[in-house]
Design an enzyme around this catalytic site. Structure first.
Site, PDB file in Angstrom:
ATOM      1  N   THR B  53       0.868  -1.184   0.000  1.00  0.00           N
ATOM      2  CA  THR B  53       0.000   0.000   0.000  1.00  0.00           C
ATOM      3  C   THR B  53       0.905   1.235   0.000  1.00  0.00           C
ATOM      4  O   THR B  53       2.121   1.099  -0.010  1.00  0.00           O
ATOM      5  CB  THR B  53      -0.897   0.040   1.252  1.00  0.00           C
ATOM      6  OG1 THR B  53      -0.081   0.385   2.375  1.00  0.00           O
ATOM      7  CG2 THR B  53      -1.561  -1.298   1.520  1.00  0.00           C
ATOM      8  N   CYS B  54       0.287   2.422   0.067  1.00  0.00           N
ATOM      9  CA  CYS B  54       1.088   3.653   0.110  1.00  0.00           C
ATOM     10  C   CYS B  54       1.986   3.669   1.355  1.00  0.00           C
ATOM     11  O   CYS B  54       3.051   4.243   1.353  1.00  0.00           O
ATOM     12  CB  CYS B  54       0.187   4.876   0.220  1.00  0.00           C
ATOM     13  SG  CYS B  54      -0.901   5.072  -1.139  1.00  0.00           S
TER      14      CYS B  54
END
Lengths: 273, 417
Positions: B53-54
């Site tokens: 994910t980010c």
């Protein structure tokens, strides 16, 4: 009667400082219902005491009291509080109270310490003169409020530029609201000052007030302030006047205003001493 | 090998790596599957899964030791990353960590909901690559269930749910009401659409979209009623915007300082706000030096998130309790699942014993009633054996022990080994 005046004079800065302290507690995060209740009670007590003080002065003087520089400071304090209360009722945002009422408390402390115990009656007592005094006091109060909201805007803007999201970010009204209040207070100040200035100049000509001159430093500074706050009031339609620049201008205007008021304390500078 | 003790989790997150490190090691969508296949096909690896994910990239591996798992992760995902940014969890601690991640307890925005979809995506990817089998599949499925339970049963799911929401909250602190603000969203993916939904709920004045693929931008713009731009027209789109939210793979300089006109910025009555939710960051960090422009990236927003966290103490305690109970439940299920071959064999042996007893007693001529009694007796005995085994599985690790284990996990969180 003098004893009563002295009592209220001493109590007044305490009342303002207490109110500022209670607002400071809310600013620091304590928003419990008892604190909110005390905050309101303390504010209304301070306003009531202030009204009583001027009523007592009027009674002793036997009419509208003549305002010496310190009584002007005191009346500006009262008017700033009234205007700020109106702003908070409208916006439902009282978080700027710690700073605004803190400054009011400080001004009132100086006024209480250096002001006269009793005031003379305003002479000659006429409607134009009363109107000149009242509009000038309202103008000064609105300009003080504009300068203070400009200061708050700058504080929040600097915090946001520095990417700090502490109590100032969490508690102060948003940038847009601070900027809008700065402009609106400047507009109110501009309108009151227009009235006060014109009535004053009219009176000076009609009554041939000794020493009045358009080159008088206080007159020059007041006209400069009138133009300055006029620009601030309409800054949103002037290209290049960013909210930050407007706030700096409002703060500079506040400092100039204080200098203009203080001028009356120094003999020989202005006819208005 | 499919015991929880064989589970290794290696990775980095916003807790251990700042955004400038995370953006260097972010895995692009198209690179994820080859990486996963490479790890899963390595010697000794039974199962593998990658969650990216980010704010985190984590690899779950079964079948190798900790050193091999770390080496594999380094080889395929974290090449030359400093040790100080990486963490590794084994066994129960890896399960606890995964459940915390799914529950949003380890997220930048506490309780945010995007992570659940991202765990589901990781599960789908691993399933597609045929990289998960007997342990990781139930583990990830259970993690998703835990995430849902925490959000449904505690207050964590309420309020500021995502970084997208935090970005919008910061915008409100600048503009007050967003009704007069023009927003430009760079990107057209899930996060961009989430931002658009939050902005729409705040009745933003107008919303434009800029994306690499103009068609995709047009599609999203038609849904939210804005103008679509290609990235080539970004300069023009920026001129109109008061608020810019970037949620796109950026390579660090997609929105360069040359796209902002300093003259135009200084003519604006109010500051322009740029919120960069992309990793790698899309907006050139030097843009923050321009006047009348406020630029924030994910790391900058962390203090805002922390202040939300302080208000959720009670919900955190509740979520921790749920988490411990769910880890206990999962471990009991795993222990019980380990018995399944034994149970099959036991049932078979009981049947053989029943036949032998019936042969011995009735000599092959048992009546239907005798056969039914024997059948019922064996069934009853098997039930008793199974309940005893279940009880044993539940008591193999008591909840009190797990509670202490969880506390130790939290204590070590600041300095993961």
């Amino acid at each position: 009667m003098n004893t009563w005046i002295q009592c209220v004079t001493v109590l007044l800065p305490v009342a303002y400082m207490s109110t500022a302290l209670l607002h400071g507690m809310a600013f620091a995060g304590d928003k419990q219902p008892p604190i909110a209740g005390w905050r309101r009670a303390s504010l209304w007590t301070a306003l009531a005491l202030h009204a009583v003080l001027f009523a007592l002065h009027a009674r002793v003087a036997g009419g509208f009291p003549e305002l010496d520089p310190w009584l002007i400071v005191s009346s500006v304090s009262l008017t700033v509080t009234l205007l700020w209360t109106a702003v908070t009722v409208r916006s439902r945002q009282a978080s700027a109270g710690a700073i605004v009422l803190g400054v009011v408390g400080l001004l009132q402390l100086l006024a209480s310490a250096f002001g006269p115990v009793t005031a003379n009656v305003l002479a000659p007592l006429n409607a134009a003169r009363i109107l000149h005094v009242v509009t000038s006091v309202f103008a000064a109060a609105a300009l003080v409020l504009s300068g203070l909201y400009g200061l708050l805007h700058l504080m929040l803007y600097r915090q946001m530029r520095a990417k700090r999201f502490g109590p100032i970010f969490r508690q102060l009204p948003n940038l847009e609201q601070l900027s809008r209040t700065t402009r609106r207070a400047a507009l109110a100040g501009f309108l009151f000052l227009t009235a006060g200035l014109n009535i004053g100049i009219g009176m000076a000509h009609a009554q041939d007030v000794s020493g009045f001159d358009y080159r008088d430093p206080q007159v020059v500074l007041t006209i400069a302030l009138w133009i300055h706050f006029g620009m601030i009031a309409f800054s949103h339609v002037i290209r290049g006047l960013t909210a930050r620049r407007t706030s700096i201008a409002a703060l500079a205007g506040l400092i100039t205003l204080i200098a203009t008021l203080l001028m009356a304390l120094i003999p020989g500078i202005t006819f208005h001493e | 090998m499919d015991s929880v003790q064989d589970l290794i989790l290696v990775g980095f997150s916003h807790r251990t790596a700042p955004v400038n490190v995370r953006e260097q090691y972010a895995v692009r969508g198209e690179d994820l599957e080859p990486c996963l296949r490479a790890i899963a096909s390595a010697d000794g690896v039974d199962e593998a899964c990658v969650l990216s994910t980010c704010n985190r990239t984590e690899v779950l591996v079964i079948g190798t030791g900790r050193e091999t798992a770390t080496a594999l992760a380094r080889q395929h995902l974290f090449r030359s990353m400093g040790d100080e940014h990486l963490y590794a969890f084994e066994g129960v601690h890896a399960v606890i960590h995964l459940f915390r991640v799914a529950g949003g307890l380890d997220s930048l925005v506490l309780g945010e909901s995007e992570i659940l979809a991202q765990v589901k995506h990781a599960l789908d990817q691993a399933r597609k690559a045929d990289a998960i089998k007997r342990l990781l599949h139930p583990l990830l499925t259970h993690a998703i269930a835990v995430g849902k339970r925490i959000r449904t049963e505690t207050e964590l799911g309420r309020g500021t749910l995502s970084v997208a929401r935090v970005g919008v909250d910061v915008a409100k602190q600048v503009f007050g009401s967003l009704e007069a603000a023009h927003a430009l969203i760079i990107g057209a993916g899930e996060t961009a659409q989430l931002v658009a939904r939050h902005l729409a709920s705040e009745r933003v004045g107008s919303m434009d979209f800029a994306n690499r693929t103009l068609q995709r931008a047009e599609l999203v713009a038609s849904e939210f009623g804005g103008v679509a731009y290609g990235l080539g027209d970004l300069k023009q789109a920026l001129l109109r915007a008061d608020l810019v939210v970037a949620c796109i793979d950026g390579d660090g300089g997609l929105v360069g300082t040359d796209l902002f006109s300093a003259r135009e910025l200084n003519r604006r009555a109010r500051p322009m706000l740029v919120v960069d939710l992309s990793v790698p960051r899309a907006v050139d960090r030097r843009a923050a030096d321009l006047g009348n422009l406020l630029v924030y990236d994910l790391d900058d927003l962390e203090p805002v998130v922390e202040s939300n966290l302080k208000n959720r103490g009670a919900a955190m305690t509740q979520a921790d309790e749920i988490l411990v109970a769910e880890v206990h439940k999962f471990l009991a299920l795993r222990t019980y699942a380990a018995f399944s071959p034994v149970i099959g064999e036991l049932a078979q042996r009981f049947d053989t014993a029943r036949e032998q007893v019936l042969d011995t007693v009735a000599g092959g001529s048992a009546s239907a009633r005798e056969m039914q009694i024997a059948h019922e007796l064996v069934k009853k005995l098997l039930d008793i054996a199974l309940s005893t085994m279940k009880e044993g599985a539940r008591n193999a690790r008591s909840e009190a022990v797990l509670d202490r284990e969880y506390q130790r996990f939290l204590d070590n969180l600041e300095s993961p080994s």
